[in-house]
Design a protein around this motif. Structure first.
Motif, mmCIF file in Angstrom:
data_model
loop_
_atom_site.group_PDB
_atom_site.id
_atom_site.type_symbol
_atom_site.label_atom_id
_atom_site.label_comp_id
_atom_site.label_asym_id
_atom_site.label_seq_id
_atom_site.Cartn_x
_atom_site.Cartn_y
_atom_site.Cartn_z
ATOM 1 N N UNK A 81 35.424 39.341 -51.066
ATOM 2 C CA UNK A 81 35.410 37.939 -51.560
ATOM 3 C C UNK A 81 35.816 37.338 -50.438
ATOM 4 N N UNK A 82 36.121 36.453 -49.718
ATOM 5 C CA UNK A 82 37.200 35.509 -49.123
ATOM 6 C C UNK A 82 37.476 34.079 -49.440
ATOM 7 N N UNK A 83 39.008 33.501 -49.468
ATOM 8 C CA UNK A 83 38.621 32.157 -50.062
ATOM 9 C C UNK A 83 39.569 31.999 -48.785
ATOM 10 N N UNK A 84 38.663 30.214 -48.196
ATOM 11 C CA UNK A 84 39.401 30.091 -47.647
ATOM 12 C C UNK A 84 39.929 28.162 -47.645
ATOM 13 N N UNK A 85 40.846 28.082 -48.011
ATOM 14 C CA UNK A 85 41.758 26.614 -48.535
ATOM 15 C C UNK A 85 41.964 25.640 -47.617
ATOM 16 N N UNK A 86 42.037 24.017 -48.127
ATOM 17 C CA UNK A 86 41.740 23.616 -47.078
ATOM 18 C C UNK A 86 43.712 23.175 -45.694
ATOM 19 N N UNK A 87 43.771 24.409 -46.590
ATOM 20 C CA UNK A 87 45.356 24.331 -44.793
ATOM 21 C C UNK A 87 44.514 24.864 -43.856
ATOM 22 N N UNK A 88 43.776 26.321 -44.067
ATOM 23 C CA UNK A 88 43.234 26.770 -42.774
ATOM 24 C C UNK A 88 42.297 26.433 -42.638
ATOM 25 N N UNK A 89 41.680 25.659 -42.440
ATOM 26 C CA UNK A 89 40.843 24.945 -42.127
ATOM 27 C C UNK A 89 40.916 24.864 -41.172
ATOM 28 N N UNK A 90 39.303 24.052 -40.056
ATOM 29 C CA UNK A 90 39.199 24.089 -38.636
ATOM 30 C C UNK A 90 40.066 22.484 -38.291
ATOM 31 N N UNK A 91 40.506 22.331 -37.944
ATOM 32 C CA UNK A 91 41.141 20.708 -37.120
ATOM 33 C C UNK A 91 39.786 20.278 -36.745
ATOM 34 N N UNK A 92 39.744 18.958 -37.196
ATOM 35 C CA UNK A 92 39.567 18.181 -35.823
ATOM 36 C C UNK A 92 38.568 17.036 -36.462
ATOM 37 N N UNK A 93 37.768 16.649 -35.349
ATOM 38 C CA UNK A 93 36.685 15.417 -36.508
ATOM 39 C C UNK A 93 35.705 16.590 -36.499
ATOM 40 N N UNK A 94 35.459 16.651 -37.680
ATOM 41 C CA UNK A 94 34.629 17.870 -38.689
ATOM 42 C C UNK A 94 33.600 16.564 -39.244
ATOM 43 N N UNK A 95 32.224 16.984 -38.892
ATOM 44 C CA UNK A 95 30.980 16.741 -39.359
ATOM 45 C C UNK A 95 31.021 16.941 -40.403
ATOM 46 N N UNK A 96 30.111 18.381 -40.014
ATOM 47 C CA UNK A 96 29.753 18.866 -41.569
ATOM 48 C C UNK A 96 30.316 20.212 -42.054
ATOM 49 N N UNK A 97 30.263 20.347 -43.116
ATOM 50 C CA UNK A 97 31.566 20.915 -44.068
ATOM 51 C C UNK A 97 31.240 22.252 -43.924
ATOM 52 N N UNK A 98 29.902 22.852 -43.015
ATOM 53 C CA UNK A 98 30.408 24.840 -41.971
ATOM 54 C C UNK A 98 31.319 24.446 -41.389
ATOM 55 N N UNK A 99 31.463 23.501 -40.385
ATOM 56 C CA UNK A 99 32.752 23.884 -39.384
ATOM 57 C C UNK A 99 33.582 23.562 -39.981
ATOM 58 N N UNK A 100 34.386 23.726 -40.787
ATOM 59 C CA UNK A 100 35.751 24.130 -41.572
ATOM 60 C C UNK A 100 35.938 25.330 -41.859
#
Length: 693
Positions: free
Chosen positions: A121-140
């Motif tokens: 399993x893998x956890x990706x938190x808000x500090x690791x999210x992709x940045x920018x004008x993200x519209x869809x949660x999957x893009x994070x």
């Protein structure tokens, strides 16, 4: 004379300089044990002036100015800062900070520490999210988790990406992972992630292998994605924030086609009649595309009190597509609140509300722009077909010719309005009479209403002088009630930590659709469709951490689905895994290079109940369809009868996996290797066809 004055002035200033630049000595120790810490860093904040402690934890720091701040740090401990106000001795007792391995991570129906994770399993938190004008949660999380593929479903605004956990394993069912938002599993046929504002998401946890997902047995064969939304912390100051992101998109490359000059030359070289060509020079691809813009606005307010914390956010997203007349707007509101009645009872309320408007363009214009004659103009100069040029014959538009690309776009008015509300109440009750025992319960609802229409102008090449109008609306309702008991206990006699979970879940899905279509004789109502299914689940898990070295874990799930007949309604799914934690052994501790080493393996069997047609064994009556009738006097009564496959069974998948986690140089370099074998044991089948391994 001047030289003597300088010497005198220096003599006067020397005591002041000596006072301002002092020597500080002291000792750095462990706050819990009192033992000295070797190699702790002692630095004057904001400068290069620093030193480190010796074998006895002692240090000497020179040239410390009055008012400076001395910072004490050591790996694995919380840093400490002390202001210098003339002290000759400053001692520091550092508190040990939780390591990354002690971080709490989510698992199915519970949580554990990262060190005790036995499955993939893998956890990706808000500090690791992709940045920018993200519209869809999957893009994070695109590109952030190994084995998780996030690809665009299309270029249409508002169309969320396709998320695949590994390749997926199904022949006849839904290949999407099960998505759980704040403890509420979403309807896999209506898991609209775009209704969640990406700014409200705290973390994604992806359960990849069957040993991790088996506790969700009935829908877990394609992985599970656990989404946690943001919440404010207790005893925190009021925080208001506003953020805006803006982006511009353009089509980078068009498909290479002949321009008007090259096309005329080609026709002429082939000896064909060039009089049928036009005298325009039209770039059809340039005519249908535009520079798209995207703006994302977010306003957030959060405050933490002694026993209550509240976070509210308002988001607005406006996106125009690169294809003319396509676009997407979303207005979202979230409110999350946590209240502790005492040390034993915590109540958490989470909500996401959204209103979406999605404007559709005729995608057929993309292909038409590639093949349409570049010598023809966009407009014909008359009002037929909306004024757009079309290839015609004596009866209307030529059926073998493409339609005017811009005419296709501007003659269509198509839109979908979607309203979504997700509400969840979570109760966490620590039963103090039995140490280590707690009850966790969830009551949630995911409610969606949609209204869509598609109107084609009658006076257009695409409409062929006949108006086209379609209207559809419907609701989707997903209700959840679950509860579980967690029991954690340390058995000192055998140096073992035990973690037990047992619980149950009830989930009901309701779907209803209706609409009407314009025909030559007027509007005709479409058949009204109703579909309701129920899932009942009992689950259990047991985990044993033996001597902080060996971890054994097993899970079981018994599921019942109303999508199947009574003979095949219930199924059992299970998983087991083990891991050897070598991180704390002398071999790793003394290696100087290896900082983490864990070997793990597991087996699990998961299921799939998301068949294409619910109630395939028992058709629900649909008005207007040709179904059997029974006559009672002068009355005819519609019947409900079995349709299609009447003996469908659960799709089941077996998976075996082994893996190793390696960390080097204080986990600055992490390597995770895994090998998995997966096989489909049974897929949806009836008495007419089957596949059994």
């Amino acid at each position: 004379m001047i030289r003597n004055f300088k010497i005198a002035l220096l003599a006067l200033l020397f005591p002041i300089i000596a006072l301002a630049q002092s020597v500080v000595k002291g000792k750095v120790t462990d706050a819990q044990t009192g033992l000295p810490i070797l190699g702790a860093s002692v630095v004057v904040e904001g400068t290069q002036n620093g030193t480190s402690t010796d074998f006895d934890g002692n240090y000497t720091l020179n040239n410390v100015s009055d008012g400076a701040v001395i910072v004490f740090t050591y790996l694995g401990y919380t840093s400490q800062s002390v202001a210098y106000t003339g002290q000759s001795t400053i001692n520091a007792a550092l508190e040990e900070s939780p390591s990354e391995l002690d971080t709490v991570v989510l698992i199915g129906y519970g949580s554990t520490t990262k060190a005790n994770v036995t499955a993939a399993q893998t956890t990706v938190d808000s500090e690791e999210f992709n940045k920018g004008a993200i519209v869809s949660p999957g893009q994070l999380i695109a590109g952030k988790a190994a084995g998780v593929q996030v690809t665009a479903a299309s270029g249409s605004p508002g169309d969320g990406p396709v998320i695949r956990v590994r390749p997926g394993s199904t022949l006849g069912g839904n290949a999407d992972a099960l998505i759980v938002v704040d403890g509420v599993p979403l309807d896999q046929q209506n898991a609209n992630l775009n209704s969640i504002n990406p700014n409200d998401i705290e973390s994604f946890t992806i359960l990849k292998d069957a040993s991790a997902t088996a506790i969700y047995g009935n829908r877990a064969s394609n992985g599970v994605i656990l989404i946690t939304t943001k919440k404010a912390k207790l005893n925190s100051d009021l925080r208001l924030s506003y953020g805006v992101q803006y982006a511009v998109e353009k089509v980078q490359n068009y498909i290479e086609v002949l321009d008007a000059t090259e096309f005329r030359q080609l026709v002429e070289d082939q000896g064909r009649d060039t009089s049928i060509l036009g005298d325009a020079n039209t770039d059809w691809q340039n005519a249908i595309y535009q520079n798209a813009t995207r703006a994302v606005h977010n306003i957030t307010a959060e405050k933490g009190f002694e026993k209550t914390s509240v976070r509210a956010s308002l988001g607005y997203t406006n996106e125009n597509g690169t294809l003319l007349r396509s676009g997407y707007e979303r207005l979202s509101l979230s409110l999350n609140a946590v209240h502790r009645f005492n040390n034993d009872v915590k109540l958490t309320f989470t909500s996401q509300l959204s209103q979406e408007e999605r404007r559709f363009a005729d995608a057929g214009a993309v292909g038409a722009a590639v093949v349409f004659d570049p010598t023809q103009p966009i407009f014909s100069g008359n009002d037929i077909y909306g004024g757009y040029f079309e290839f015609t014959n004596s009866t209307g538009p030529e059926p073998n010719a493409p339609r005017n690309p811009l005419g296709l776009l501007n003659s269509l008015d198509a839109q979908n309005d979607n309203s979504q509300a997700r509400l969840n109440m979570n109760l966490d009750y620590k039963i103090s009479q039995i140490p280590g025992l707690r009850f966790v319960g969830n009551a949630g609802i995911d409610y969606n209403e949609y209204d869509s229409y598609s109107i084609r102008d009658a006076n257009s090449g695409a409409g062929d002088r006949f108006a086209s109008q379609n209207y559809n609306n419907g609701i989707r309702r997903n209700q959840l009630l679950d509860g579980r008991l967690d029991y954690k206990r340390a058995i000192d006699a055998i140096d073992t930590k035990m973690d037990l979970t047992i619980g149950g879940s009830y989930q009901d899905f309701y779907r209803a659709d209706s609409g009407r279509t314009l025909t030559n004789t007027g509007f005709q109502d479409n058949p009204f469709s109703v579909n309701e299914t129920t899932l009942v689940t009992g689950f259990a898990r047991a985990t044993f951490d033996i001597k902080d070295l060996l971890i054994l874990s097993g899970s079981y799930s018994r599921n019942g689905s109303s999508r199947f007949s009574e003979n095949n309604r219930w199924a059992n799914f299970y998983g087991a895994n083990a891991a050897i934690k070598l991180t704390n052994t002398d071999f790793v501790q003394n290696s100087g290079v290896i900082s983490r080493l864990k070997i793990r393996g597991g087996y699990g069997q998961t299921g799939q109940q998301d068949i294409p047609v619910s109630f395939a064994f028992l058709s629900v009556f649909t008005p207007g369809q040709n179904q059997a009738q029974v006559q009672f006097g002068n009355d005819f009564v519609q019947t409900i009868r079995p349709e299609g496959a009447i003996d469908l069974k659960w799709e089941t998948t077996d998976q075996y996996n082994v893996g190793i986690d390696l960390g080097f140089f204080d986990d600055r370099l992490l390597v995770r290797l895994m090998h998995s074998i997966e096989k489909l044991v049974t897929f949806f089948y009836s008495d007419r066809y089957q596949l059994v391994d």
